[in-house]
Write a protein that holds these residues in place. Structure first.
Motif, PDB file in Angstrom:
ATOM      1  N   MET A 165      17.154  12.742  21.771  1.00 60.52           N
ATOM      2  CA  MET A 165      16.257  13.275  22.796  1.00 60.52           C
ATOM      3  C   MET A 165      16.593  12.745  24.187  1.00 60.52           C
ATOM      4  SD  MET A 165      12.550  13.046  20.931  1.00 60.52           S
ATOM      5  CE  MET A 165      12.249  13.780  19.320  1.00 60.52           C
ATOM      6  N   THR A 166      17.434  11.717  24.247  1.00 65.19           N
ATOM      7  CA  THR A 166      17.853  11.154  25.533  1.00 65.19           C
ATOM      8  C   THR A 166      19.173  11.792  25.962  1.00 65.19           C
ATOM      9  OG1 THR A 166      19.273   9.335  24.724  1.00 65.19           O
ATOM     10  CG2 THR A 166      16.878   8.967  24.700  1.00 65.19           C
ATOM     11  N   GLU A 167      19.634  11.414  27.136  1.00 64.21           N
ATOM     12  CA  GLU A 167      20.946  11.896  27.596  1.00 64.21           C
ATOM     13  C   GLU A 167      22.074  11.081  27.000  1.00 64.21           C
ATOM     14  OE1 GLU A 167      21.307   9.571  31.881  1.00 64.21           O
ATOM     15  OE2 GLU A 167      20.080  11.396  31.773  1.00 64.21           O
ATOM     16  N   GLY A 168      21.727  10.089  26.185  1.00 66.17           N
ATOM     17  CA  GLY A 168      22.744   9.267  25.531  1.00 66.17           C
ATOM     18  C   GLY A 168      23.231   8.133  26.417  1.00 66.17           C
ATOM     19  N   ASP A 180      20.959  -0.053  29.013  1.00 66.02           N
ATOM     20  CA  ASP A 180      20.884   1.374  29.322  1.00 66.02           C
ATOM     21  C   ASP A 180      20.248   2.133  28.156  1.00 66.02           C
ATOM     22  OD1 ASP A 180      21.703   3.814  30.889  1.00 66.02           O
ATOM     23  OD2 ASP A 180      23.009   4.131  29.171  1.00 66.02           O
ATOM     24  N   LEU A 181      20.650   1.786  26.952  1.00 62.86           N
ATOM     25  CA  LEU A 181      20.096   2.405  25.750  1.00 62.86           C
ATOM     26  C   LEU A 181      18.604   2.122  25.605  1.00 62.86           C
ATOM     27  CD1 LEU A 181      20.411   3.787  22.922  1.00 62.86           C
ATOM     28  CD2 LEU A 181      20.996   1.507  22.042  1.00 62.86           C
ATOM     29  N   HIS A 221      23.836  -4.516  34.964  1.00 59.98           N
ATOM     30  CA  HIS A 221      22.442  -4.399  34.543  1.00 59.98           C
ATOM     31  C   HIS A 221      21.588  -3.866  35.691  1.00 59.98           C
ATOM     32  CE1 HIS A 221      18.871  -6.419  32.238  1.00 59.98           C
ATOM     33  NE2 HIS A 221      18.720  -5.115  32.377  1.00 59.98           N
ATOM     34  N   LEU A 222      21.858  -4.349  36.880  1.00 59.67           N
ATOM     35  CA  LEU A 222      21.138  -3.858  38.053  1.00 59.67           C
ATOM     36  C   LEU A 222      21.354  -2.362  38.233  1.00 59.67           C
ATOM     37  CD1 LEU A 222      19.454  -4.376  40.578  1.00 59.67           C
ATOM     38  CD2 LEU A 222      21.550  -5.022  41.760  1.00 59.67           C
ATOM     39  N   ASN A 227      19.169   3.225  37.915  1.00 57.75           N
ATOM     40  CA  ASN A 227      19.276   4.557  37.303  1.00 57.75           C
ATOM     41  C   ASN A 227      18.006   4.911  36.526  1.00 57.75           C
ATOM     42  OD1 ASN A 227      21.831   4.913  38.329  1.00 57.75           O
ATOM     43  ND2 ASN A 227      22.886   4.368  36.432  1.00 57.75           N
ATOM     44  N   ALA A 228      17.435   3.907  35.837  1.00 57.96           N
ATOM     45  CA  ALA A 228      16.210   4.153  35.068  1.00 57.96           C
ATOM     46  C   ALA A 228      15.044   4.481  35.995  1.00 57.96           C
ATOM     47  CB  ALA A 228      15.879   2.948  34.193  1.00 57.96           C
TER      48      ALA A 228
END
Length: 270
Positions: A165-168, A180-181, A221-222, A227-228
């Motif tokens: 359901m995510t963009e992967g 990211d996951l 990580h930043l 992006n999130a």
């Protein structure tokens, strides 16, 4: 319910047998092991082929060119046949009860995308030194983005139906791939913490996010945090968001430093 244990390998041949053996001896035995090798230059392939001869539930794939951690882990998710997926880094191991505990948790929480445990930090010989002080449950009303850094980590298991359901996983990422996951999975369904140490995390100089690579890992990580925020449509000023991310409300020097890191992320290689 089958688990897919996913191993993204690059030049970790000396640790691979220990890693794979910790999976083979699981009390819960309905699993496959999927390994993607990212063009290792050590004896990794030889070792994997030997293990594959012993254990038919191991599948091996090789990238045509060295493509990085993000690409390799995304490919692993695509290759997995199990309903529940989990990454095990090739230099780490899991408890013999890891899959059994996670199986029980996924049965109890069928509508949760991600279920994660706590872990032991170990020395280079994989001798446990201390329990992670960071991994913990996220309080109601908070998210991984707004709560303490590192509160989700290994052993992290996730349902493939929610991953789809995510963009992967972002294939361009060199580091911070697991983070990211986690951000993406909590965007589609709740996550659950079980307070049992099921993972042994080896700290050594060649680790992708330890030793000399720790600062590089933080920069990546930043990037995935920003992006999130953008993906969730959060209207937060860039400098305010950086202050939250770094947990440095009054430290303007570090705030400036991390903002510079953000701008160089996309140009940073390795």
């Amino acid at each position: 319910m089958m688990f897919s244990l996913l191993i993204a390998n690059f030049n970790n041949g000396k640790y691979l047998e220990e890693c794979v053996n910790s999976i083979i001896i699981q009390k819960f035995q309905n699993f496959e092991i999927v390994i993607v090798d990212d063009c290792s230059t050590d004896d990794s392939i030889k070792i994997i082929l030997q293990l594959k001869d012993l254990y038919p539930n191991i599948r091996l794939y090789q990238n045509k060119i060295n493509s990085g951690c993000g690409f390799t882990k995304r490919r692993l998710c695509e290759l997995a046949n199990g309903e529940i997926l989990a990454f095990v880094d090739p230099d780490d191991t899991i408890s013999e009860y890891a899959l059994q505990k996670m199986f029980e948790a996924h049965i109890e929480y069928p509508n949760y995308s991600l279920i994660y445990s706590t872990l032991f930090y170990c020395n280079s010989q994989l001798q446990p030194k201390y329990l992670s002080p960071y991994v913990q449950e996220i309080p109601v009303g908070q998210t991984l983005l707004t709560f303490k850094e590192g509160c989700i980590s290994h052993f992290a298991t996730f349902k493939k139906k929610y991953y789809n359901m995510t963009e992967g996983i972002d294939p361009s990422l060199i580091r911070a791939v697991d983070q990211d996951l986690y951000y993406k999975l909590e965007e589609v369904a709740p996550v659950k913490f079980i307070n049992i140490p099921l993972y042994y995390y080896r700290i050594h100089e060649q680790g992708i996010s330890t030793g000399q690579n720790e600062k590089k890992a933080y920069i990546w990580h930043l990037k995935v945090k920003i992006n999130a925020y953008n993906r969730r449509g959060e209207k937060i000023m860039k400098f305010k968001s950086l202050a939250i991310l770094a947990k440095l409300k009054n430290d303007f020097f570090n705030l400036f430093r991390y903002s510079i890191c953000y701008f160089i992320c996309k140009f940073y290689e390795g």
